[in-house]
Motif scaffolding. Structure first.
Motif, PDB file in Angstrom:
ATOM      1  N   GLY A 217       0.782  -4.028  -3.125  1.00 58.35           N
ATOM      2  CA  GLY A 217       1.528  -2.791  -2.939  1.00 58.35           C
ATOM      3  C   GLY A 217       1.653  -2.510  -1.465  1.00 58.35           C
ATOM      4  N   GLY A 218       1.587  -1.228  -1.109  1.00 59.30           N
ATOM      5  CA  GLY A 218       1.719  -0.893   0.295  1.00 59.30           C
ATOM      6  C   GLY A 218       1.614   0.591   0.541  1.00 59.30           C
ATOM      7  N   PHE A 219       2.071   0.993   1.720  1.00 63.25           N
ATOM      8  CA  PHE A 219       2.029   2.398   2.107  1.00 63.25           C
ATOM      9  C   PHE A 219       3.216   2.689   3.006  1.00 63.25           C
ATOM     10  CE2 PHE A 219      -0.265  -0.081   5.203  1.00 63.25           C
ATOM     11  CZ  PHE A 219       0.165   0.421   6.420  1.00 63.25           C
ATOM     12  N   VAL A 220       3.633   3.936   3.018  1.00 66.42           N
ATOM     13  CA  VAL A 220       4.643   4.441   3.947  1.00 66.42           C
ATOM     14  C   VAL A 220       4.193   5.820   4.384  1.00 66.42           C
ATOM     15  CG1 VAL A 220       6.560   3.142   2.933  1.00 66.42           C
ATOM     16  CG2 VAL A 220       6.107   5.469   2.143  1.00 66.42           C
ATOM     17  N   ASP A 221       4.716   6.273   5.497  1.00 63.53           N
ATOM     18  CA  ASP A 221       4.431   7.634   5.924  1.00 63.53           C
ATOM     19  C   ASP A 221       5.721   8.316   6.332  1.00 63.53           C
ATOM     20  OD1 ASP A 221       5.031   6.841   8.548  1.00 63.53           O
ATOM     21  OD2 ASP A 221       2.957   6.863   9.201  1.00 63.53           O
TER      22      ASP A 221
END
Length: 135
Positions: free
Chosen positions: A73-77
Motif C-alpha cells: 500500500g502506501g501513504f499520501v498527505d
C-alpha cells in the motif's frame, strides 16, 4: 470522519474494509489501496484547510499485496498532489486514476509501503491522521 477531525488537536481515525472499483480493459499497475490514495491526494489538494495543518492518509492491504503492485500500500498527505504535479506533470494524477495506474504513480513519488505476501487476507487497513502545526 469530518466530525472526528473537527477539533484543534491531533486526531487519528482508522477503519478497515475493501473498496471495489471497475478496471479498464488495459489497467496499469495498482490495487485498491493505491487507487484510494491517489484519489484522496487529489481531493485533499482542493480541500479547505489550515495551511499549518497536515493530513496524512495510509492504506495497507492486510495480505501484503496491493493488486498488481509489489507493495502493500502506501501513504499520501496534504502536499502529495502538489508535489506530484511539480515532479510528474499536471495530468499525472488524472491519468493514473483513469488508467488504474496509481501504484506506479505512488512508486514514482516514493510513497509506497513495501511488504510482501503474508498469505493471510483479512481486509485492508486505512487511517487518517491530522497533525496540527506540522505542514
Amino acid at each position: 470522519t469530518e466530525a472526528a477531525l473537527a477539533g484543534d488537536g491531533p486526531a487519528a481515525i482508522a477503519w478497515t474494509g475493501e473498496f471495489t472499483h471497475d478496471l479498464p480493459a488495459r489497467a496499469g499497475v495498482g490495487g485498491r489501496c493505491s487507487a484510494f490514495l491517489a484519489a484522496m491526494a487529489q481531493r485533499l489538494c482542493g480541500a479547505e484547510r489550515d495551511d499549518r495543518e497536515r493530513l496524512l492518509l495510509l492504506a495497507i492491504a492486510s495480505d501484503g499485496d496491493d493488486g498488481t503492485t509489489a507493495t502493500s500500500g502506501g501513504f499520501v498527505d496534504s502536499h502529495t498532489f502538489d508535489q506530484g504535479r511539480s515532479l510528474l506533470g499536471v495530468e499525472a494524477f488524472d491519468e493514473a486514476i483513469r488508467n488504474q495506474d496509481s501504484g506506479r504513480l505512488l512508486q514514482r513519488l516514493g510513497t509506497t509501503i513495501e511488504g510482501g505476501a503474508f498469505q493471510t487476507n483479512l481486509m485492508d487497513l486505512y487511517a487518517v491522521l491530522r497533525l496540527p502545526g506540522a505542514s
